[in-house]
Design a protein around this motif. Structure first.
Motif, PDB file in Angstrom:
ATOM      1  N   ILE A 431      17.859  44.224  27.087  1.00  0.00           N
ATOM      2  CA  ILE A 431      19.064  44.789  27.702  1.00  0.00           C
ATOM      3  C   ILE A 431      19.692  45.830  26.780  1.00  0.00           C
ATOM      4  CG2 ILE A 431      21.430  44.235  28.400  1.00  0.00           C
ATOM      5  CD1 ILE A 431      20.317  41.556  29.471  1.00  0.00           C
ATOM      6  N   ARG A 432      19.786  45.529  25.507  1.00  0.00           N
ATOM      7  CA  ARG A 432      20.380  46.481  24.564  1.00  0.00           C
ATOM      8  C   ARG A 432      19.599  47.788  24.513  1.00  0.00           C
ATOM      9  NH1 ARG A 432      23.380  44.072  19.439  1.00  0.00           N
ATOM     10  NH2 ARG A 432      24.489  42.344  20.423  1.00  0.00           N
ATOM     11  N   THR A 433      18.291  47.685  24.598  1.00  0.00           N
ATOM     12  CA  THR A 433      17.439  48.866  24.451  1.00  0.00           C
ATOM     13  C   THR A 433      17.292  49.656  25.742  1.00  0.00           C
ATOM     14  OG1 THR A 433      16.186  47.739  22.710  1.00  0.00           O
ATOM     15  CG2 THR A 433      15.135  49.646  23.750  1.00  0.00           C
ATOM     16  N   ASN A 434      17.242  48.964  26.883  1.00  0.00           N
ATOM     17  CA  ASN A 434      16.809  49.617  28.121  1.00  0.00           C
ATOM     18  C   ASN A 434      17.835  49.720  29.239  1.00  0.00           C
ATOM     19  OD1 ASN A 434      13.849  49.884  27.403  1.00  0.00           O
ATOM     20  ND2 ASN A 434      14.090  47.667  27.216  1.00  0.00           N
ATOM     21  N   ALA A 435      18.827  48.843  29.267  1.00  0.00           N
ATOM     22  CA  ALA A 435      19.671  48.731  30.464  1.00  0.00           C
ATOM     23  C   ALA A 435      20.357  50.042  30.839  1.00  0.00           C
ATOM     24  CB  ALA A 435      20.705  47.626  30.273  1.00  0.00           C
ATOM     25  N   LEU A 436      20.935  50.729  29.871  1.00  0.00           N
ATOM     26  CA  LEU A 436      21.701  51.932  30.207  1.00  0.00           C
ATOM     27  C   LEU A 436      20.808  53.088  30.632  1.00  0.00           C
ATOM     28  CD1 LEU A 436      24.629  51.946  27.625  1.00  0.00           C
ATOM     29  CD2 LEU A 436      24.394  50.751  29.809  1.00  0.00           C
ATOM     30  N   ASP A 437      19.574  53.119  30.163  1.00  0.00           N
ATOM     31  CA  ASP A 437      18.642  54.158  30.607  1.00  0.00           C
ATOM     32  C   ASP A 437      18.147  53.879  32.023  1.00  0.00           C
ATOM     33  OD1 ASP A 437      18.807  55.566  28.238  1.00  0.00           O
ATOM     34  OD2 ASP A 437      17.128  54.503  27.315  1.00  0.00           O
ATOM     35  N   THR A 457      27.853  38.100  24.403  1.00  0.00           N
ATOM     36  CA  THR A 457      29.088  38.884  24.540  1.00  0.00           C
ATOM     37  C   THR A 457      29.021  40.161  23.711  1.00  0.00           C
ATOM     38  OG1 THR A 457      30.171  37.552  22.810  1.00  0.00           O
ATOM     39  CG2 THR A 457      30.511  36.882  25.095  1.00  0.00           C
ATOM     40  N   ASP A 458      28.444  40.093  22.520  1.00  0.00           N
ATOM     41  CA  ASP A 458      28.310  41.306  21.710  1.00  0.00           C
ATOM     42  C   ASP A 458      27.424  42.343  22.391  1.00  0.00           C
ATOM     43  OD1 ASP A 458      29.957  40.369  19.731  1.00  0.00           O
ATOM     44  OD2 ASP A 458      28.420  40.249  18.171  1.00  0.00           O
ATOM     45  N   THR A 459      26.424  41.878  23.133  1.00  0.00           N
ATOM     46  CA  THR A 459      25.561  42.809  23.868  1.00  0.00           C
ATOM     47  C   THR A 459      26.376  43.596  24.888  1.00  0.00           C
ATOM     48  OG1 THR A 459      23.587  41.433  23.564  1.00  0.00           O
ATOM     49  CG2 THR A 459      23.574  42.964  25.425  1.00  0.00           C
ATOM     50  N   SER A 460      27.241  42.907  25.623  1.00  0.00           N
ATOM     51  CA  SER A 460      28.063  43.603  26.620  1.00  0.00           C
ATOM     52  C   SER A 460      29.051  44.554  25.949  1.00  0.00           C
ATOM     53  CB  SER A 460      28.806  42.587  27.494  1.00  0.00           C
ATOM     54  OG  SER A 460      29.871  41.978  26.795  1.00  0.00           O
ATOM     55  N   ILE A 461      29.590  44.148  24.822  1.00  0.00           N
ATOM     56  CA  ILE A 461      30.562  44.994  24.115  1.00  0.00           C
ATOM     57  C   ILE A 461      29.892  46.261  23.593  1.00  0.00           C
ATOM     58  CG2 ILE A 461      32.082  45.110  22.098  1.00  0.00           C
ATOM     59  CD1 ILE A 461      32.529  42.041  22.502  1.00  0.00           C
ATOM     60  N   GLU A 462      28.699  46.105  23.028  1.00  0.00           N
ATOM     61  CA  GLU A 462      27.976  47.266  22.503  1.00  0.00           C
ATOM     62  C   GLU A 462      27.629  48.252  23.622  1.00  0.00           C
ATOM     63  OE1 GLU A 462      25.990  50.133  20.488  1.00  0.00           O
ATOM     64  OE2 GLU A 462      27.366  48.613  19.711  1.00  0.00           O
ATOM     65  N   LEU A 463      27.172  47.743  24.765  1.00  0.00           N
ATOM     66  CA  LEU A 463      26.833  48.634  25.875  1.00  0.00           C
ATOM     67  C   LEU A 463      28.086  49.287  26.459  1.00  0.00           C
ATOM     68  CD1 LEU A 463      23.979  46.754  27.778  1.00  0.00           C
ATOM     69  CD2 LEU A 463      23.846  48.347  25.864  1.00  0.00           C
ATOM     70  N   SER A 464      29.188  48.564  26.496  1.00  0.00           N
ATOM     71  CA  SER A 464      30.452  49.156  26.959  1.00  0.00           C
ATOM     72  C   SER A 464      30.867  50.300  26.042  1.00  0.00           C
ATOM     73  CB  SER A 464      31.556  48.093  26.992  1.00  0.00           C
ATOM     74  OG  SER A 464      31.310  47.115  27.970  1.00  0.00           O
ATOM     75  N   ARG A 465      30.717  50.083  24.760  1.00  0.00           N
ATOM     76  CA  ARG A 465      31.084  51.124  23.790  1.00  0.00           C
ATOM     77  C   ARG A 465      30.276  52.399  24.054  1.00  0.00           C
ATOM     78  NH1 ARG A 465      30.550  48.235  19.697  1.00  0.00           N
ATOM     79  NH2 ARG A 465      32.747  47.797  19.278  1.00  0.00           N
ATOM     80  N   ARG A 466      29.002  52.245  24.334  1.00  0.00           N
ATOM     81  CA  ARG A 466      28.154  53.415  24.596  1.00  0.00           C
ATOM     82  C   ARG A 466      28.550  54.100  25.906  1.00  0.00           C
ATOM     83  NH1 ARG A 466      22.154  51.065  23.967  1.00  0.00           N
ATOM     84  NH2 ARG A 466      22.597  49.501  22.359  1.00  0.00           N
ATOM     85  N   ARG A 467      28.853  53.309  26.932  1.00  0.00           N
ATOM     86  CA  ARG A 467      29.189  53.905  28.238  1.00  0.00           C
ATOM     87  C   ARG A 467      30.541  54.599  28.227  1.00  0.00           C
ATOM     88  NH1 ARG A 467      28.466  50.301  33.446  1.00  0.00           N
ATOM     89  NH2 ARG A 467      27.444  52.072  34.433  1.00  0.00           N
ATOM     90  N   LEU A 468      31.411  54.191  27.330  1.00  0.00           N
ATOM     91  CA  LEU A 468      32.752  54.770  27.287  1.00  0.00           C
ATOM     92  C   LEU A 468      32.898  55.842  26.211  1.00  0.00           C
ATOM     93  CD1 LEU A 468      34.741  51.471  27.824  1.00  0.00           C
ATOM     94  CD2 LEU A 468      34.785  53.453  29.345  1.00  0.00           C
ATOM     95  N   ALA A 469      31.828  56.078  25.467  1.00  0.00           N
ATOM     96  CA  ALA A 469      31.892  57.070  24.377  1.00  0.00           C
ATOM     97  C   ALA A 469      32.068  58.481  24.937  1.00  0.00           C
ATOM     98  CB  ALA A 469      30.619  56.988  23.552  1.00  0.00           C
TER      99      ALA A 469
END
Length: 469
Positions: A431-437, A457-469
Motif C-alpha cells: 500500500i505504501r509503495t503502490n496505492a497512490l499510483d 495508522t502510520d501508513t494512512s498518515i504517510e499517504l495522507s501527507r503525500r496526497r496533501l503535499a
C-alpha cells in the motif's frame, strides 16, 4: 534437538526505540530499519540448561537503551505449548502508552501446522507516536495550503469491525444462554454449519470460543483506536436478536452486530467519537453506517433515529460547536469543515470500491489479497465515495481452519490472529509503495485492518501527507 519456532515482526516510527526479541541462547534486536521484515527464533531444547524443556520467549522495548516495556511466554520446546507468561490470552494484549509512544503487540500460539495454519508461534510489536492523536492537524494545519484541499485527499486508517473489540456484550448473554439460543442462532450464524457434528449441548459449551474465533477482530477501546490515528469506522447498528433479548439482561438498544452477535452499543460508540472530536479540534472522524450480513430479525434504526442519535452525540460537546455532515463533506475543503464545526462525517450505505471478496480473503496467505490490490485502478473508483483496501484475511470462513481453531481452543489461538503479522508485513508495504499510483481519483482511501496498530495508522498518515503535499 526438539524446538519450537517463533516468527517475529516489528514496526517502529519513533526515534530512539528498539525492540529486542530473545529466546534461550539467541536474540534479535530490531530498529526502524527492520520495519516489515519477518524474522525467526527457535526455542531449542539444547539451549535450555539441565533437563528442562521449557524456554522463555520475550520481547523488550528499549528507548535509548532503557527498558520501557516487555512481555513474555514460557514455551515447551517439545510440545510447543505455552506454560505460562504474560501473553497467553489475546484479550490481555493491552496497548502500552509511554510519554511519547504507543506500543501495540500480539501473540499467536501455533499448533503443529494443521489445516494450513502456521506451525511457528507468531509475535508482533508496533511502536508509533503519541502525536498520532492529532495527525490531521499536523499535516493540514488550519489556514495552511494543505487545509484548502478537499477532505477526500485524506487516507484514513480503519479498524475492521471496530465494534467487536471485546467479549463484554457477548458474555452478558452467554451467562444466560440455553438450548433455545443454540437452536435460534444456528439459523442465523452461517459458520455454525461447520459444527453439525456436535450435539447442541456441546455446541452451547463451545459457543464463546466460536464467537471469539469468528467475530472478535479488535482488542482496543475506541478512544485508544482514535489515539493511534484511526479515523474511519464502519458500524452496523441493530437491536438484539429476539432470543438474545429474551434471555439476557442487556438493555434494549442498538449494538454493533456481527451477523447477530452483538458488540459495542451504538450510543456509547457515538459518545466516544464526539468526546474525542471535542478534545481535538483539528481532527475528523468518518462513520459509515452499513448492515452487511446483519440478520433481518435484528431491528435496524431508521434514518431519523440515526440522525437523532448523531444530534445527541454532537450535543455532548462542551468546548466548541460540533456538527455532523454527510457525503457532501468529502468535496469540501478541510478548512471549511473545521470552520463550520462539521467534523463528524456520517454516511449510510455509501458506494465503495472495495478490495474484499469472499473468495480472495478466505486465505491464510497474503498472495490472494495482494492480487486483489493489484487488480484495482483509478477507473474502478468512478461513481464511488470511498476506496477500501482491506489488509486482514477472513480465514475463519475456511471450514477446516475455524473448526480446528475452536476445537483446539486456547486463549491465544484465534485464527484471526494467526495471519496478522505475516499479512501486515506484505500488505502494508504494498500500500505504501503502490496505492497512490494505482488509485489517483480524488476519493477518500481507507486502509482497513484487524487489531488496529501503529503500522496501519502510520501508513494512512504517510499517504495522507503525500496526497496533501
Amino acid at each position: 534437538m526438539p524446538s519450537k519456532g517463533v516468527s517475529i515482526y516489528s514496526y517502529i516510527s519513533v526515534n530512539g526505540y528498539e525492540v529486542e526479541f530473545t529466546v534461550p541462547a539467541a536474540s534479535i534486536l530490531n530498529t526502524a530499519a527492520d520495519n516489515f521484515a519477518p524474522k525467526h527464533l527457535e526455542i531449542d531444547s539444547s539451549n535450555i540448561p539441565g533437563l528442562h524443556v521449557v524456554g522463555r520467549f520475550q520481547w523488550t522495548v528499549l528507548f535509548h537503551g532503557e527498558v520501557i516495556a516487555s512481555a513474555y511466554n514460557h514455551i515447551n520446546s517439545l510440545t510447543g505449548k505455552l506454560s505460562g507468561g504474560t501473553m497467553t490470552a489475546t484479550v490481555d494484549f493491552a496497548p502500552i502508552v509511554t510519554h511519547n509512544a504507543i506500543i501495540t503487540y500480539g501473540f499467536y500460539a501455533a499448533g503443529p501446522g494443521d489445516v494450513g495454519l502456521p506451525n511457528r508461534h507468531q509475535c508482533y510489536v508496533t511502536i508509533c507516536s503519541k502525536d498520532n492523536i492529532r495527525w490531521m492537524g499536523a499535516i493540514a494545519p488550519p489556514g495552511s495550503p494543505a487545509a484548502q484541499k478537499p477532505f477526500s485527499r485524506f487516507v484514513l486508517a480503519a479498524p475492521h469491525d471496530n465494534g467487536m473489540n471485546s467479549m463484554t456484550t457477548c458474555d452478558a448473554f452467554f451467562t444466560a444462554a440455553n438450548m433455545d439460543i443454540v437452536s435460534d442462532i444456528k439459523e442465523h450464524l452461517p459458520c455454525l454449519r461447520f459444527f453439525q457434528h456436535l450435539p447442541d449441548h456441546l455446541l452451547l459449551r463451545r459457543l464463546p470460543n466460536i464467537v471469539y474465533g469468528v467475530a472478535i477482530t479488535q482488542k482496543k477501546e475506541i478512544p485508544l483506536m482514535l489515539h493511534l490515528g484511526a479515523r474511519y469506522f464502519e458500524f452496523r447498528p441493530a437491536k438484539l436478536l429476539p432470543i438474545i433479548r429474551k434471555v439476557s439482561s442487556l438493555p434494549d438498544k442498538y449494538y454493533f452486530q456481527h451477523s447477530c452477535i452483538p458488540g459495542l452499543a451504538f450510543d456509547e460508540f457515538l459518545s466516544q467519537q464526539a468526546a474525542f472530536l471535542d478534545e481535538n479540534p483539528t481532527e475528523f472522524v468518518v462513520v459509515h453506517i452499513r448492515w452487511d450480513g446483519v440478520v433481518s430479525k435484528c431491528e435496524r434504526p431508521s434514518q431519523q433515529v440515526i440522525e437523532s442519535m448523531l444530534d445527541e452525540a454532537c450535543g455532548q460537546a462542551t468546548q466548541r460547536p460540533l456538527r455532523w455532515g454527510g457525503r457532501e463533506c468529502f468535496s469540501q475543503s478541510i478548512d471549511e469543515l473545521r470552520q463550520s464545526g462539521s467534523r463528524l462525517i456520517c454516511i449510510i450505505n455509501a458506494e465503495k470500491y472495495d478490495s474484499w471478496t469472499a473468495e480472495a480473503y478466505a486465505t491464510l496467505t497474503p498472495e490472494p489479497i495482494l492480487e486483489r490490490f493489484e487488480s484495482m485502478n483509478t477507473k474502478g473508483q468512478e461513481g464511488t465515495d470511498l476506496t477500501i483496501l482491506q489488509c486482514q484475511a477472513t480465514s475463519q470462513s475456511i471450514k477446516e481452519v475455524l473448526v480446528y481453531s475452536v476445537l483446539s481452543a486456547h486463549a491465544a489461538t484465534s485464527c484471526l490472529t494467526s495471519t496478522k503479522a505475516h499479512l501486515d508485513s506484505q500488505t502494508l508495504p504494498w500500500i505504501r509503495t503502490n496505492a497512490l499510483d494505482r488509485l489517483q481519483a480524488d476519493k477518500t482511501i481507507v486502509v482497513m485492518n484487524d487489531f488496529i496498530d501503529g503500522a496501519t495508522t502510520d501508513t494512512s498518515i504517510e499517504l495522507s501527507r503525500r496526497r496533501l503535499a
